[in-house]
Scaffold this motif. Sequence first.
Motif, PDB file in Angstrom:
ATOM      1  N   VAL A 105       0.921  -1.118  -0.039  1.00 27.52           N
ATOM      2  CA  VAL A 105       0.141   0.063   0.056  1.00 27.52           C
ATOM      3  C   VAL A 105       0.945   1.320  -0.163  1.00 27.52           C
ATOM      4  O   VAL A 105       1.858   1.502   0.978  1.00 27.52           O
ATOM      5  N   PRO A 106       0.823   2.198  -0.928  1.00 24.64           N
ATOM      6  CA  PRO A 106       1.569   3.175  -0.931  1.00 24.64           C
ATOM      7  C   PRO A 106       1.268   4.412  -0.019  1.00 24.64           C
ATOM      8  O   PRO A 106       0.309   4.277   0.643  1.00 24.64           O
ATOM      9  N   ASN A 107       2.011   5.160   0.463  1.00 26.89           N
ATOM     10  CA  ASN A 107       1.928   6.307   1.226  1.00 26.89           C
ATOM     11  C   ASN A 107       0.780   7.190   0.767  1.00 26.89           C
ATOM     12  O   ASN A 107       0.700   7.458  -0.049  1.00 26.89           O
ATOM     13  N   ILE A 108      -0.173   7.082   1.849  1.00 27.74           N
ATOM     14  CA  ILE A 108      -1.297   7.901   1.538  1.00 27.74           C
ATOM     15  C   ILE A 108      -1.377   9.247   1.233  1.00 27.74           C
ATOM     16  O   ILE A 108      -1.750   9.794   0.002  1.00 27.74           O
ATOM     17  N   ALA A 109      -0.397  10.042   1.743  1.00 28.67           N
ATOM     18  CA  ALA A 109      -0.028  11.152   1.240  1.00 28.67           C
ATOM     19  C   ALA A 109       0.593  11.630  -0.061  1.00 28.67           C
ATOM     20  O   ALA A 109       0.562  12.718  -0.456  1.00 28.67           O
ATOM     21  N   ASN A 110       1.099  10.592  -0.429  1.00 32.86           N
ATOM     22  CA  ASN A 110       2.024  10.804  -1.938  1.00 32.86           C
ATOM     23  C   ASN A 110       1.108   9.870  -3.147  1.00 32.86           C
ATOM     24  O   ASN A 110       1.691   9.622  -3.966  1.00 32.86           O
ATOM     25  N   SER A 111      -0.082   9.597  -2.692  1.00 35.05           N
ATOM     26  CA  SER A 111      -1.102   8.661  -3.638  1.00 35.05           C
ATOM     27  C   SER A 111      -2.209   9.400  -3.844  1.00 35.05           C
ATOM     28  O   SER A 111      -3.038   9.993  -3.027  1.00 35.05           O
ATOM     29  N   PHE A 112      -2.852   8.733  -4.965  1.00 38.15           N
ATOM     30  CA  PHE A 112      -4.315   9.168  -5.232  1.00 38.15           C
ATOM     31  C   PHE A 112      -5.228   7.949  -5.436  1.00 38.15           C
ATOM     32  O   PHE A 112      -4.711   7.016  -5.565  1.00 38.15           O
ATOM     33  N   TRP A 113      -6.601   8.141  -4.926  1.00 39.68           N
ATOM     34  CA  TRP A 113      -7.205   7.047  -4.645  1.00 39.68           C
ATOM     35  C   TRP A 113      -8.569   7.176  -5.030  1.00 39.68           C
ATOM     36  O   TRP A 113      -8.986   8.493  -5.048  1.00 39.68           O
ATOM     37  N   GLY A 114      -9.437   6.150  -5.619  1.00 42.52           N
ATOM     38  CA  GLY A 114     -10.722   6.564  -5.860  1.00 42.52           C
ATOM     39  C   GLY A 114     -11.648   6.133  -4.687  1.00 42.52           C
ATOM     40  O   GLY A 114     -11.138   5.974  -3.844  1.00 42.52           O
ATOM     41  N   GLN A 115     -12.722   6.314  -5.021  1.00 44.12           N
ATOM     42  CA  GLN A 115     -13.970   5.932  -3.766  1.00 44.12           C
ATOM     43  C   GLN A 115     -14.147   4.466  -3.696  1.00 44.12           C
ATOM     44  O   GLN A 115     -14.631   4.202  -2.489  1.00 44.12           O
ATOM     45  N   GLY A 116     -13.661   3.463  -4.458  1.00 42.03           N
ATOM     46  CA  GLY A 116     -13.922   2.219  -4.220  1.00 42.03           C
ATOM     47  C   GLY A 116     -15.145   1.688  -4.773  1.00 42.03           C
ATOM     48  O   GLY A 116     -16.030   2.509  -5.194  1.00 42.03           O
ATOM     49  N   THR A 117     -15.212   0.369  -5.160  1.00 42.25           N
ATOM     50  CA  THR A 117     -16.346  -0.540  -5.736  1.00 42.25           C
ATOM     51  C   THR A 117     -16.338  -1.819  -4.858  1.00 42.25           C
ATOM     52  O   THR A 117     -15.351  -2.375  -4.539  1.00 42.25           O
ATOM     53  N   GLN A 118     -17.669  -2.048  -4.461  1.00 46.80           N
ATOM     54  CA  GLN A 118     -17.691  -3.292  -3.666  1.00 46.80           C
ATOM     55  C   GLN A 118     -17.829  -4.377  -4.217  1.00 46.80           C
ATOM     56  O   GLN A 118     -18.551  -4.631  -5.403  1.00 46.80           O
ATOM     57  N   VAL A 119     -17.220  -5.574  -3.868  1.00 43.12           N
ATOM     58  CA  VAL A 119     -17.236  -6.944  -4.520  1.00 43.12           C
ATOM     59  C   VAL A 119     -17.454  -7.940  -3.194  1.00 43.12           C
ATOM     60  O   VAL A 119     -16.918  -8.051  -2.273  1.00 43.12           O
ATOM     61  N   THR A 120     -18.625  -8.537  -3.438  1.00 41.87           N
ATOM     62  CA  THR A 120     -19.219  -9.555  -2.434  1.00 41.87           C
ATOM     63  C   THR A 120     -19.444 -11.002  -3.140  1.00 41.87           C
ATOM     64  O   THR A 120     -19.701 -10.992  -4.348  1.00 41.87           O
ATOM     65  N   VAL A 121     -18.428 -11.752  -2.556  1.00 44.01           N
ATOM     66  CA  VAL A 121     -18.715 -13.277  -3.052  1.00 44.01           C
ATOM     67  C   VAL A 121     -19.319 -14.084  -2.057  1.00 44.01           C
ATOM     68  O   VAL A 121     -18.892 -14.290  -1.008  1.00 44.01           O
ATOM     69  N   SER A 122     -20.305 -14.841  -2.454  1.00 46.96           N
ATOM     70  CA  SER A 122     -20.944 -15.792  -1.688  1.00 46.96           C
ATOM     71  C   SER A 122     -20.756 -17.062  -1.809  1.00 46.96           C
ATOM     72  O   SER A 122     -20.526 -17.536  -3.214  1.00 46.96           O
ATOM     73  N   SER A 123     -20.778 -17.970  -0.853  1.00 47.53           N
ATOM     74  CA  SER A 123     -20.284 -19.376  -0.978  1.00 47.53           C
ATOM     75  C   SER A 123     -21.566 -20.165  -1.408  1.00 47.53           C
ATOM     76  O   SER A 123     -22.769 -19.940  -1.295  1.00 47.53           O
TER      77      SER A 123
END
Length: 123
Positions: A105-123
């Motif tokens: 995981v890169p240094n948060i202060a020196n990186s850019f991030w998206g908002q995220g997307t959820q992945v759910t895997v059911s058994s």
Amino acid sequence: QVQLLESGGGSVQSGGSLKLSCATSGVPYSLYCVGWFRQGPGKEREGVATVYVTRTYYADSVKGRFVISQDGTRNTVHLQMNSLEPEDTAMYYCAAWRGACTTQVPNIANSFWGQGTQVTVSS
């Protein structure tokens, strides 16, 4: 201005597949490492796969199942996820940074991030 926008998350059954996409702007592919990271419930954020120009890197837990790639314009980074397992359930984030391109995981202060997307895997 760097912008990252993830898409493609959803719910699948174990053994299924999903393809995530990260649309980038302001991220010259020759200068930035772009990667996918995930954070499951109660877990720390961890690296999944990263790409710098033509070099790709994978976490051991996804090798042989996930493939990171860039489209022809180099503006979109995809993560093809196959043979999904319940343990892959997490919020998946796209990140971009200048520096060493690994799955750490890169240094948060020196990186850019998206908002995220959820992945759910059911058994």
